[in-house]
Motif scaffolding. Structure first.
Motif, short mmCIF file in Angstrom:
data_model
loop_
_atom_site.label_atom_id
_atom_site.label_comp_id
_atom_site.label_asym_id
_atom_site.label_seq_id
_atom_site.Cartn_x
_atom_site.Cartn_y
_atom_site.Cartn_z
N ASP A 162 -27.01 -0.08 -9.39
CA ASP A 162 -27.70 -0.81 -10.45
C ASP A 162 -28.19 -2.16 -9.94
N ARG A 163 -29.47 -2.27 -9.75
CA ARG A 163 -30.12 -3.51 -9.33
C ARG A 163 -29.45 -4.14 -8.10
N LEU A 164 -29.38 -3.34 -7.05
CA LEU A 164 -28.77 -3.78 -5.79
C LEU A 164 -29.74 -4.66 -5.01
N TYR A 165 -29.27 -5.84 -4.66
CA TYR A 165 -30.02 -6.76 -3.79
C TYR A 165 -29.19 -7.02 -2.55
N LYS A 166 -29.86 -7.12 -1.40
CA LYS A 166 -29.17 -7.56 -0.18
C LYS A 166 -30.12 -8.43 0.64
N SER A 167 -29.64 -9.63 0.96
CA SER A 167 -30.41 -10.53 1.82
C SER A 167 -29.59 -10.89 3.04
N PHE A 168 -30.28 -11.10 4.15
CA PHE A 168 -29.66 -11.74 5.33
C PHE A 168 -30.32 -13.11 5.43
N GLY A 169 -29.59 -14.16 5.09
CA GLY A 169 -30.21 -15.49 5.04
C GLY A 169 -31.38 -15.47 4.09
N SER A 170 -32.53 -15.87 4.57
CA SER A 170 -33.69 -15.92 3.68
C SER A 170 -34.45 -14.58 3.67
N LEU A 171 -33.99 -13.61 4.49
CA LEU A 171 -34.68 -12.31 4.54
C LEU A 171 -34.14 -11.38 3.45
N GLN A 172 -34.98 -11.11 2.46
CA GLN A 172 -34.56 -10.21 1.40
C GLN A 172 -34.85 -8.77 1.82
N VAL A 173 -33.79 -7.99 2.03
CA VAL A 173 -33.96 -6.65 2.58
C VAL A 173 -33.98 -5.58 1.48
N LEU A 174 -33.06 -5.66 0.55
CA LEU A 174 -33.04 -4.71 -0.57
C LEU A 174 -33.35 -5.45 -1.86
N LYS A 187 -33.25 1.08 5.29
CA LYS A 187 -32.49 2.32 5.12
C LYS A 187 -31.02 2.14 5.52
N SER A 188 -30.81 1.58 6.72
CA SER A 188 -29.42 1.41 7.19
C SER A 188 -28.68 0.43 6.30
N THR A 189 -29.34 -0.63 5.92
CA THR A 189 -28.70 -1.64 5.07
C THR A 189 -28.28 -1.01 3.74
N PHE A 190 -29.15 -0.20 3.19
CA PHE A 190 -28.84 0.49 1.93
C PHE A 190 -27.60 1.37 2.09
N LEU A 191 -27.60 2.19 3.14
CA LEU A 191 -26.48 3.08 3.38
C LEU A 191 -25.18 2.29 3.57
N ARG A 192 -25.28 1.21 4.35
CA ARG A 192 -24.09 0.42 4.66
C ARG A 192 -23.53 -0.31 3.44
N CYS A 193 -24.39 -0.59 2.47
CA CYS A 193 -23.89 -1.18 1.22
C CYS A 193 -23.02 -0.17 0.45
N LEU A 194 -23.31 1.13 0.63
CA LEU A 194 -22.61 2.15 -0.15
C LEU A 194 -21.15 2.32 0.27
N ASN A 195 -20.80 1.88 1.47
CA ASN A 195 -19.37 1.88 1.82
C ASN A 195 -18.90 0.48 2.20
N LEU A 196 -19.66 -0.50 1.78
CA LEU A 196 -19.29 -1.92 1.93
C LEU A 196 -19.18 -2.36 3.39
N LEU A 197 -19.87 -1.66 4.29
CA LEU A 197 -20.03 -2.22 5.65
C LEU A 197 -20.93 -3.45 5.56
N GLU A 198 -21.80 -3.48 4.55
CA GLU A 198 -22.52 -4.70 4.19
C GLU A 198 -22.12 -5.07 2.77
N LYS A 199 -21.98 -6.36 2.55
CA LYS A 199 -21.62 -6.81 1.21
C LYS A 199 -22.91 -7.07 0.43
N PRO A 200 -23.11 -6.34 -0.66
CA PRO A 200 -24.32 -6.58 -1.46
C PRO A 200 -24.40 -8.04 -1.91
N LEU A 211 -38.05 4.91 1.06
CA LEU A 211 -37.84 3.46 0.97
C LEU A 211 -39.01 2.74 1.62
N ASP A 212 -39.44 1.71 0.96
CA ASP A 212 -40.54 0.92 1.50
C ASP A 212 -40.33 -0.53 1.10
N ARG A 213 -40.27 -1.39 2.06
CA ARG A 213 -40.09 -2.81 1.83
C ARG A 213 -38.96 -3.11 0.84
#
Ligand code: ADP
Ligand code: MG
Length: 248
Positions: free
Chosen positions: A13-25, A48-61, A217-219
């Motif tokens: 539900d409305r997942l966002y992920k940024s690395f610093g100022s780079l908004q990826v999801l 794509k990888s960032t999205f997948l990695r959020c699903l098992n918390l390898l990346e913190k949304p 997935l696109d941008r």
């Protein structure tokens, strides 16, 4: 574990992920049903990888909510290790333990994390090796395996934790062409056992035949969410049309 949405495995539900100022999801919302296979495709760098990695918390949304079987894993109080046991992941570059035999690779987590008795873990590992057709490699070290064999061991190792969900991030991209099929066949067998799967892949044959749904997935957004027959014959967005024109 059964939440209020009994047949929903993953709810985003409305997942966002940024690395610093780079908004990826950017505000990704989606639901994946239990037993469903979703293929994630899209241009390199689209998230794509960032999205997948959020699903098992390898990346913190950065923000948004993810529920796995009705349990909110984005809750700060969640036990991250428990989530990762339940949501297995297979990577492009296998990540086997180089100093352990194939059998020990598969037994390791069940024994050390789940305290499964060694005898039981070994029987289970041998059954999994049978599934991926590598019984004869049980005592071999990873360095002696082909890429396709390594990836089949990695899948068996992940399955040993009896996850509810399996994530695959370009599992065949590092393989020589003649080894792609043996890995895709194992993935197809896993899907036929009822596993919920999200698969980042460039293998369009697999996406067409095995996936129930395609996320394009696109941008940082899901630009299209459609069954494969619809997506491949009649992509809606110009971006998806361009992407398919390049790879097909
Ligand atoms: P894809 O898997 O679709 O190729 P990724 O999810 O790997 O895309 O990457 C999306 C974007 O996020 C890229 O611009 C990438 O450089 C960036 N990115 C990914 N991981 C990190 C990270 N840990 N730190 C900074 N930027 C990252
Ligand atoms: Mg990637």
């Amino acid at each position: 574990m059964q939440g209020k949405n009994g047949n929903i495995a993953i709810k985003i539900d409305r997942l966002y992920k940024s690395f610093g100022s780079l908004q990826v999801l950017k505000a990704i919302s989606a639901e994946i049903a239990k037993g469903e296979v979703v293929a994630l495709i899209g241009p390199s760098g689209c998230g794509k990888s960032t999205f997948l990695r959020c699903l098992n918390l390898l990346e913190k949304p950065t923000s948004g909510k993810i529920e796995i079987n009705g349990q909110e894993i984005t809750d700060p109080k969640i036990n991250v290790n428990k989530i990762r046991q339940n949501v297995g992941m297979v990577f492009q570059h296998f990540h086997l333990f180089p100093h352990m035999s194939v059998l020990k690779n598969i037994m390791y987590a069940p024994v050390t994390v789940n305290n499964l008795p060694k005898q039981e873990a070994q029987e289970k590992a041998m059954a999994l090796l049978k599934k991926v057709d590598l019984v004869d490699k049980a005592d071999v070290f990873p360095a002696k395996l082909s890429g396709g064999q390594k990836q089949r061991v990695a899948i068996a190792r992940s399955l040993a934790m009896e996850p509810d969900i399996m994530l695959f991030d370009e599992p065949t991209s590092a393989l020589d062409p003649e080894m792609v099929k043996e890995v895709l066949d194992v993935m197809q067998a896993v899907s036929e056992s009822g596993m919920t799967m999200a698969v980042v892949t460039h293998e369009m044959g697999f996406a067409k035949e095995v996936a129930d749904r395609i996320f394009f997935l696109d941008r940082g957004k899901i630009a299209e969410d459609a069954p494969p027959d619809v997506f491949f014959s009649n992509p809606e967005s110009p971006r998806a049309q361009q992407f398919l024109a390049k790879i097909l």
